[in-house]
Design a protein around this motif. Structure first.
Motif, mmCIF file in Angstrom:
data_model
loop_
_atom_site.group_PDB
_atom_site.id
_atom_site.type_symbol
_atom_site.label_atom_id
_atom_site.label_comp_id
_atom_site.label_asym_id
_atom_site.label_seq_id
_atom_site.Cartn_x
_atom_site.Cartn_y
_atom_site.Cartn_z
ATOM 1 N N GLU A 54 4.503 -22.650 30.616
ATOM 2 C CA GLU A 54 3.460 -22.891 31.627
ATOM 3 C C GLU A 54 4.087 -23.257 32.967
ATOM 4 N N GLY A 55 5.117 -24.095 32.922
ATOM 5 C CA GLY A 55 5.802 -24.470 34.156
ATOM 6 C C GLY A 55 6.415 -23.273 34.846
ATOM 7 N N TYR A 56 7.023 -22.411 34.065
ATOM 8 C CA TYR A 56 7.636 -21.221 34.647
ATOM 9 C C TYR A 56 6.579 -20.288 35.230
ATOM 10 N N LEU A 57 5.483 -20.116 34.498
ATOM 11 C CA LEU A 57 4.416 -19.243 34.988
ATOM 12 C C LEU A 57 3.747 -19.809 36.245
ATOM 13 N N ALA A 58 3.726 -21.123 36.371
ATOM 14 C CA ALA A 58 3.093 -21.773 37.521
ATOM 15 C C ALA A 58 4.122 -22.157 38.584
ATOM 16 N N ARG A 59 5.293 -21.574 38.537
ATOM 17 C CA ARG A 59 6.384 -21.972 39.442
ATOM 18 C C ARG A 59 6.030 -21.804 40.915
ATOM 19 N N ASP A 60 5.102 -20.902 41.228
ATOM 20 C CA ASP A 60 4.713 -20.727 42.629
ATOM 21 C C ASP A 60 3.961 -21.940 43.168
ATOM 22 N N SER A 61 3.331 -22.703 42.279
ATOM 23 C CA SER A 61 2.599 -23.893 42.731
ATOM 24 C C SER A 61 3.500 -25.129 42.785
ATOM 25 N N PHE A 62 4.731 -25.003 42.325
ATOM 26 C CA PHE A 62 5.667 -26.127 42.333
ATOM 27 C C PHE A 62 6.191 -26.340 43.747
ATOM 28 N N ARG A 63 6.089 -27.560 44.206
ATOM 29 C CA ARG A 63 6.592 -27.897 45.540
ATOM 30 C C ARG A 63 7.832 -28.750 45.363
ATOM 31 N N GLY A 64 8.936 -28.218 45.764
ATOM 32 C CA GLY A 64 10.181 -28.957 45.642
ATOM 33 C C GLY A 64 11.297 -28.032 45.204
ATOM 34 N N ASP A 65 12.447 -28.615 45.036
ATOM 35 C CA ASP A 65 13.633 -27.866 44.626
ATOM 36 C C ASP A 65 13.622 -27.724 43.108
ATOM 37 N N PRO A 66 13.567 -26.496 42.594
ATOM 38 C CA PRO A 66 13.504 -26.304 41.143
ATOM 39 C C PRO A 66 14.781 -26.713 40.412
ATOM 40 N N GLU A 67 15.825 -27.048 41.152
ATOM 41 C CA GLU A 67 17.067 -27.512 40.535
ATOM 42 C C GLU A 67 17.213 -29.030 40.624
ATOM 43 N N ASP A 68 16.254 -29.706 41.267
ATOM 44 C CA ASP A 68 16.316 -31.155 41.442
ATOM 45 C C ASP A 68 15.549 -31.854 40.312
ATOM 46 N N PRO A 69 16.276 -32.538 39.420
ATOM 47 C CA PRO A 69 15.594 -33.183 38.288
ATOM 48 C C PRO A 69 14.580 -34.244 38.706
ATOM 49 N N GLN A 70 14.759 -34.843 39.875
ATOM 50 C CA GLN A 70 13.832 -35.885 40.324
ATOM 51 C C GLN A 70 12.465 -35.322 40.716
ATOM 52 N N THR A 71 12.391 -34.032 40.990
ATOM 53 C CA THR A 71 11.083 -33.421 41.280
ATOM 54 C C THR A 71 10.580 -32.609 40.096
ATOM 55 N N VAL A 72 11.491 -31.961 39.388
ATOM 56 C CA VAL A 72 11.091 -31.119 38.250
ATOM 57 C C VAL A 72 10.584 -31.972 37.086
ATOM 58 N N GLY A 73 11.281 -33.074 36.782
ATOM 59 C CA GLY A 73 10.924 -33.912 35.637
ATOM 60 C C GLY A 73 9.490 -34.407 35.662
ATOM 61 N N PRO A 74 9.083 -35.088 36.737
ATOM 62 C CA PRO A 74 7.696 -35.561 36.778
ATOM 63 C C PRO A 74 6.672 -34.418 36.761
ATOM 64 N N TRP A 75 7.006 -33.306 37.391
ATOM 65 C CA TRP A 75 6.093 -32.170 37.397
ATOM 66 C C TRP A 75 5.910 -31.626 35.984
ATOM 67 N N LEU A 76 7.022 -31.445 35.256
ATOM 68 C CA LEU A 76 6.926 -30.957 33.876
ATOM 69 C C LEU A 76 6.218 -31.970 32.982
ATOM 70 N N ARG A 77 6.437 -33.264 33.237
ATOM 71 C CA ARG A 77 5.730 -34.298 32.471
ATOM 72 C C ARG A 77 4.226 -34.144 32.648
ATOM 73 N N GLY A 78 3.785 -33.861 33.879
ATOM 74 C CA GLY A 78 2.362 -33.652 34.136
ATOM 75 C C GLY A 78 1.825 -32.431 33.412
ATOM 76 N N VAL A 79 2.604 -31.353 33.424
ATOM 77 C CA VAL A 79 2.198 -30.144 32.694
ATOM 78 C C VAL A 79 2.090 -30.460 31.202
ATOM 79 N N ALA A 80 3.089 -31.176 30.679
ATOM 80 C CA ALA A 80 3.092 -31.536 29.254
ATOM 81 C C ALA A 80 1.886 -32.406 28.909
ATOM 82 N N ARG A 81 1.581 -33.377 29.754
ATOM 83 C CA ARG A 81 0.447 -34.274 29.503
ATOM 84 C C ARG A 81 -0.858 -33.473 29.461
ATOM 85 N N ASN A 82 -1.025 -32.554 30.396
ATOM 86 C CA ASN A 82 -2.239 -31.733 30.418
ATOM 87 C C ASN A 82 -2.353 -30.878 29.155
ATOM 88 N N LEU A 83 -1.254 -30.287 28.728
ATOM 89 C CA LEU A 83 -1.277 -29.477 27.500
ATOM 90 C C LEU A 83 -1.548 -30.343 26.274
#
Length: 171
Positions: free
Chosen positions: A38-67
């Motif tokens: 889901e995160g990969y499919l929604a990557r266009d809506s991700f705001r931030g550096d996709p290689e930065d764990p400080q932005t990717v981690g919380p974003w993926l946590r939100g995706v996981a929580r929603n699922l």
């Protein structure tokens, strides 16, 4: 963005996080994989550096929580075996020769607050680094260390309360 990097970095921590929320381990692994897709499919809506764990981690946590929440609702509607957040989430372990104290640990962890349980799963079951845990939970490393300390203290107190006293000393 390299999906392979996300999978290598985040699959195990996401599995432990979701298991910390109470999902059975096999469901947690499946939801972690779904989160990455889901995160990969929604990557266009991700705001931030996709290689930065400080932005990717919380974003993926939100995706996981929603699922996770969607899966809970879905299981309730279908009246099938529910994904019960109060169930004991644990990796599969062989029953033969299993240490009997593991049941005490499982019960103590099930009764632990979610925020404490999830850091224990991330750190000790998935052996995630403090940096990865910090990124995934959106906390500072000091906050993660503090939460781990509180979680270990909570677990120790629960286990000490369950342990039988032999000759006036704790075993």
């Amino acid at each position: 963005m390299q999906i392979d990097n996300w999978i290598k970095t985040w699959r195990a921590p996401l599995t432990a996080l979701i298991a910390g929320w109470g999902a059975p381990w096999s469901d947690a692994a499946e939801l972690a994989e779904d989160t990455l897709v889901e995160g990969y499919l929604a990557r266009d809506s991700f705001r931030g550096d996709p290689e930065d764990p400080q932005t990717v981690g919380p974003w993926l946590r939100g995706v996981a929580r929603n699922l996770f929440i969607a899966r809970l609702r879905q299981s309730r509607r279908r009246r099938t075996e529910p994904l019960d957040p109060d169930s004991v989430a644990q990796p599969s372990v062989a029953d033969d020769g299993e240490d009997p104290r593991l049941d005490d640990v499982r019960v103590a962890m099930r009764n632990m607050p979610e925020r404490l349980r999830e850091v224990l799963y991330l750190r000790y079951l998935e052996e995630s680094s403090l940096t990865d845990i910090s990124a995934l939970l959106g906390l500072s490393i000091r906050a993660v260390e503090g939460r781990l300390h509180r979680a270990r203290t909570h677990l120790r107190r629960r286990l000490d309360a369950q342990a039988p006293l032999a000759g006036g000393t704790k075993s």
